[in-house]
Design an enzyme around this catalytic site. Sequence first.
Site, PDB file in Angstrom:
ATOM      1  N   ARG A 131      -5.406   3.064 -43.528  1.00  0.00           N
ATOM      2  CA  ARG A 131      -6.573   2.846 -42.690  1.00  0.00           C
ATOM      3  C   ARG A 131      -6.380   3.541 -41.334  1.00  0.00           C
ATOM      4  O   ARG A 131      -5.280   3.957 -40.975  1.00  0.00           O
ATOM      5  CB  ARG A 131      -6.806   1.334 -42.458  1.00  0.00           C
ATOM      6  CG  ARG A 131      -7.078   0.516 -43.713  1.00  0.00           C
ATOM      7  CD  ARG A 131      -8.439   0.817 -44.307  1.00  0.00           C
ATOM      8  NE  ARG A 131      -8.755  -0.133 -45.379  1.00  0.00           N
ATOM      9  CZ  ARG A 131      -8.466   0.061 -46.652  1.00  0.00           C
ATOM     10  NH1 ARG A 131      -7.812   1.150 -47.021  1.00  0.00           N
ATOM     11  NH2 ARG A 131      -8.811  -0.839 -47.567  1.00  0.00           N
ATOM     12  N   PHE A 187     -16.824  -9.549 -29.982  1.00  0.00           N
ATOM     13  CA  PHE A 187     -15.608  -8.830 -29.596  1.00  0.00           C
ATOM     14  C   PHE A 187     -15.931  -7.446 -29.036  1.00  0.00           C
ATOM     15  O   PHE A 187     -15.593  -7.128 -27.883  1.00  0.00           O
ATOM     16  CB  PHE A 187     -14.697  -8.752 -30.824  1.00  0.00           C
ATOM     17  CG  PHE A 187     -13.570  -7.753 -30.741  1.00  0.00           C
ATOM     18  CD1 PHE A 187     -12.722  -7.713 -29.649  1.00  0.00           C
ATOM     19  CD2 PHE A 187     -13.350  -6.865 -31.787  1.00  0.00           C
ATOM     20  CE1 PHE A 187     -11.681  -6.802 -29.580  1.00  0.00           C
ATOM     21  CE2 PHE A 187     -12.307  -5.960 -31.735  1.00  0.00           C
ATOM     22  CZ  PHE A 187     -11.477  -5.928 -30.633  1.00  0.00           C
ATOM     23  N   TYR A 210     -21.501  -6.145 -47.812  1.00  0.00           N
ATOM     24  CA  TYR A 210     -21.405  -5.761 -46.404  1.00  0.00           C
ATOM     25  C   TYR A 210     -21.627  -4.265 -46.233  1.00  0.00           C
ATOM     26  O   TYR A 210     -22.350  -3.823 -45.329  1.00  0.00           O
ATOM     27  CB  TYR A 210     -20.035  -6.165 -45.846  1.00  0.00           C
ATOM     28  CG  TYR A 210     -19.799  -5.705 -44.430  1.00  0.00           C
ATOM     29  CD1 TYR A 210     -20.521  -6.243 -43.371  1.00  0.00           C
ATOM     30  CD2 TYR A 210     -18.861  -4.719 -44.146  1.00  0.00           C
ATOM     31  CE1 TYR A 210     -20.320  -5.819 -42.067  1.00  0.00           C
ATOM     32  CE2 TYR A 210     -18.635  -4.293 -42.854  1.00  0.00           C
ATOM     33  CZ  TYR A 210     -19.372  -4.839 -41.821  1.00  0.00           C
ATOM     34  OH  TYR A 210     -19.170  -4.411 -40.535  1.00  0.00           O
TER      35      TYR A 210
END
Length: 370
Positions: free
Chosen positions: A249, A13, A181
Amino acid sequence: MTETVLITGGAGFIGRFVTRELLRRGNRVRVLDALIPQVHGGNDWPADLPDVERIHADVRDGDAVARALNGVDSVIHLAAEVGVGQSMYEVERYTSANDVGTAVLFERLIDHPVRRVVTASSMSIYGEGLYRDANGALVENAERGVVRDGQKVWDPLDAQGRPLVPVATPEWKRPSLASIYALNKYVQERTTHIMGQPYGIESVCLRLFNVYGPGQALSNPYTGVLAIFASRLLNGQQPMIFEDGEQRRDFVHVSDVARAFADALVHPDVAGGTFNIGSGQDRSVTQVAQALARAMGKNDVEPEIVGKARIGDIRHCFCDTGLAAEKLGFGARTDFEEGLAELAEWVAEQTAEDRVAQARAELEQRGLVA
């Protein structure tokens, strides 16, 4: 300055936007990508990847990486498995692709040195963002402890049980690695800087906040939250939001991110640096889901508030963009509502398999939803 640039993960992406931005600036681009099915749905190159030199290989394949580096002037390292939740049970897969893949790249760079490497990092390394307590003091190490089903207080508290107030998170905040992650991305950062200096390679790391835009992998339930919401809405389902939906966020458009990578590749004042890349505006996840529903013409669809938390998720983290503005000259240009309208227009032409319920079931089976 025009160069030959290798982009690892360049068919992804963000990689496709970076490719187009570099070509627009007159560079030559070579893309190395493993084309993993979870992201690409098969082994075919994306139709919107520009006509550039392509190498279908895993970044852990040292011979392929060495070939890809031949004649290259600089590298943008995007190749990575992405997803906080999945990293908590696909530990070997994530650590191998992200940490070992980066190690292989830099080991091959010893024999094929380049001018500069720009590596994609993530806001996830911060864990909880920066907070301010009731006395006005900044708090770097906010924690919420273990959340449980039915919990009413989702926000971190101070030692006296008073709520902490989230503030924009700068680069100097110490990492708090709450997922595999996040650990992977921090290892990628440190590997980039540690390996760059002794071999004369300039190193730059960009900590990306929530990137959105057309071209996201809509059928990947572990990708960006806006893509997950778009997939649900496209399939007539409610966006699924964990906790109470008030977690905040920073959402930054992929075209702004691509510009940041292209600038970081050449800017003389950023070598050795690590920079936040975000919009500088924070929004609640519920606000974002509702705004996307409106953009997609689904005004009557309200998000499903799950009321549970995923292990490894954090409450609030949004971007302090001051350092990137000062050193890199970066500032996001894409208006959020306009970016959502563009995303909605693109989504309307796509088909997507909604795998969100399956992903949630996998997390619950492993005790990763509390």
